[in-house]
Scaffold this active site. Structure first.
Site, PDB file in Angstrom:
ATOM      1  N   ASN A  28    -148.830  89.775 137.180  1.00 29.50           N
ATOM      2  CA  ASN A  28    -149.218  90.651 137.660  1.00 29.50           C
ATOM      3  C   ASN A  28    -148.959  89.595 138.594  1.00 29.50           C
ATOM      4  OD1 ASN A  28    -150.675  91.289 140.280  1.00 29.50           O
ATOM      5  ND2 ASN A  28    -152.940  89.817 139.818  1.00 29.50           N
ATOM      6  N   GLY A 189    -155.166  80.626 140.238  1.00 24.19           N
ATOM      7  CA  GLY A 189    -154.561  79.860 141.227  1.00 24.19           C
ATOM      8  C   GLY A 189    -154.681  78.315 141.534  1.00 24.19           C
TER       9      GLY A 189
HETATM   10  C1  PEP Z   1    -154.391  86.636 138.287  1.00 28.27           C
HETATM   11  O1  PEP Z   1    -154.706  86.587 139.646  1.00 28.27           O
HETATM   12  O2  PEP Z   1    -154.979  87.097 137.686  1.00 28.27           O
HETATM   13  C2  PEP Z   1    -154.142  85.322 137.355  1.00 28.27           C
HETATM   14  C3  PEP Z   1    -154.648  85.295 137.114  1.00 28.27           C
HETATM   15  O3  PEP Z   1    -154.101  84.034 138.199  1.00 28.27           O
HETATM   16  P1  PEP Z   1    -153.565  82.796 138.244  1.00 28.27           P
HETATM   17  O4  PEP Z   1    -152.246  83.196 136.414  1.00 28.27           O
HETATM   18  O5  PEP Z   1    -152.170  82.483 139.207  1.00 28.27           O
HETATM   19  O6  PEP Z   1    -154.696  82.450 138.306  1.00 28.27           O
END
Ligand code: PEP
Length: 267
Positions: A28, A189
């Site tokens: 994503n 995140g």
């Molecule tokens: C997301 O926002 O779908 C996600 C999993 O972000 P991250 O891997 O950066 O935690």
């Protein structure tokens, strides 16, 4: 509908041969990426050729990059989008329909991501409409769900996830498919990740709900884990029961990191 049916058939064939659900590694990109970022995609496409075709690989770029990404994607890389409007067309300035995204080359659309729920006020009933729009267009919706840190601390994780999913999940036609992504809000995140036991517990209740709602088919639907998945923790997370892949934010932006996670999926 054609590409969508093929996706379903390929997944079912894999299950028949191996008895397993085919893993999906999905990136994503959120609101990241310019045309210059397509060099990362080229690197992903090249590196995919070095791995056995034993897991699906998907990138959901910003809508501006769906067409150029699809044009270079080839057979191994799937391209998706990050949201859609429930209607097929009309006076909805700034929105994109599932049909338009399908036309642009998207085969998956993320719906109900926590950033859409919090930043855009998208409620579960709306997410369900979006999921139905995807199915109408022949796209596989990736329905996201997760609990806040406060809900986890109060011991409400399973109830929260199930309550949200009951309102967000679509009715499935005979050739339809969906993916569910369990993404604890506090893990997105942040670098924080639930324990293996915590992930297993939530994925099990999601599996039970899918079987309740969709009977036998619910056993084959993919449940992704999302939230700070990275090369160093991917193998451990992907080995957990009922984890059928990952939804990856930050670590999907660099081909080297994303492919290291894919490598863990096909090892
Ligand atoms: C997301 O926002 O779908 C996600 C999993 O972000 P991250 O891997 O950066 O935690």
């Amino acid at each position: 509908m054609f590409q969508h049916s093929l996706l379903g058939e390929r997944t079912n064939l894999f299950k028949m041969v191996t008895g397993m659900v085919r893993t999906l590694i999905a990136g994503n990109w959120k609101m990241n990426g310019l045309k210059s970022s397509l060099s990362e995609v080229d690197a992903v496409i090249t590196q995919l050729g070095d791995f056995p075709d034993a897991a699906d690989c998907l990138i959901c770029p910003p809508a501006t990059l769906v067409v150029p990404m699809q044009e270079r994607a080839g057979a191994r890389l799937k391209v998706g989008a990050q949201s859609c409007h429930p209607e097929a067309f009309g006076a909805f300035t700034g929105d994109l329909s599932a049909e338009q995204l399908k036309d642009a080359g998207a085969s998956y659309v993320i719906v109900g991501h926590s950033e859409r729920r919090s930043e855009h006020g998208e409620r579960s009933a709306y997410v369900q409409e979006q999921a139905h729009a995807c199915l109408r267009a022949g796209i596989v919706p990736i329905v996201c769900v997760g609990e806040s840190f406060a809900q986890r601390q109060r011991g409400e994780t399973k109830d929260t996830v199930i309550r949200i999913l009951r309102k967000s999940l679509p009715t499935l036609g005979s050739s339809d498919s969906i993916v569910v992504a369990y993404e604890p809000l506090w893990a997105i995140g942040t670098g924080l990740v639930p324990s293996d036991e915590e992930i297993a517990e939530v994925h099990q209740v999601i599996r039970d709900l899918l079987v309740e709602l969709y009977q036998d088919r619910g056993a084959d639907l993919r449940i992704l884990y999302g939230g700070s998945m990275k090369p160093s923790n991917a193998a451990e997370i992907l080995a957990i029961k009922n984890v059928n892949g990952g939804l990856i934010g930050g670590a999907s932006l660099k081909a080297a990191d994303f492919m290291a996670i894919y490598a863990a999926a096909v090892a």
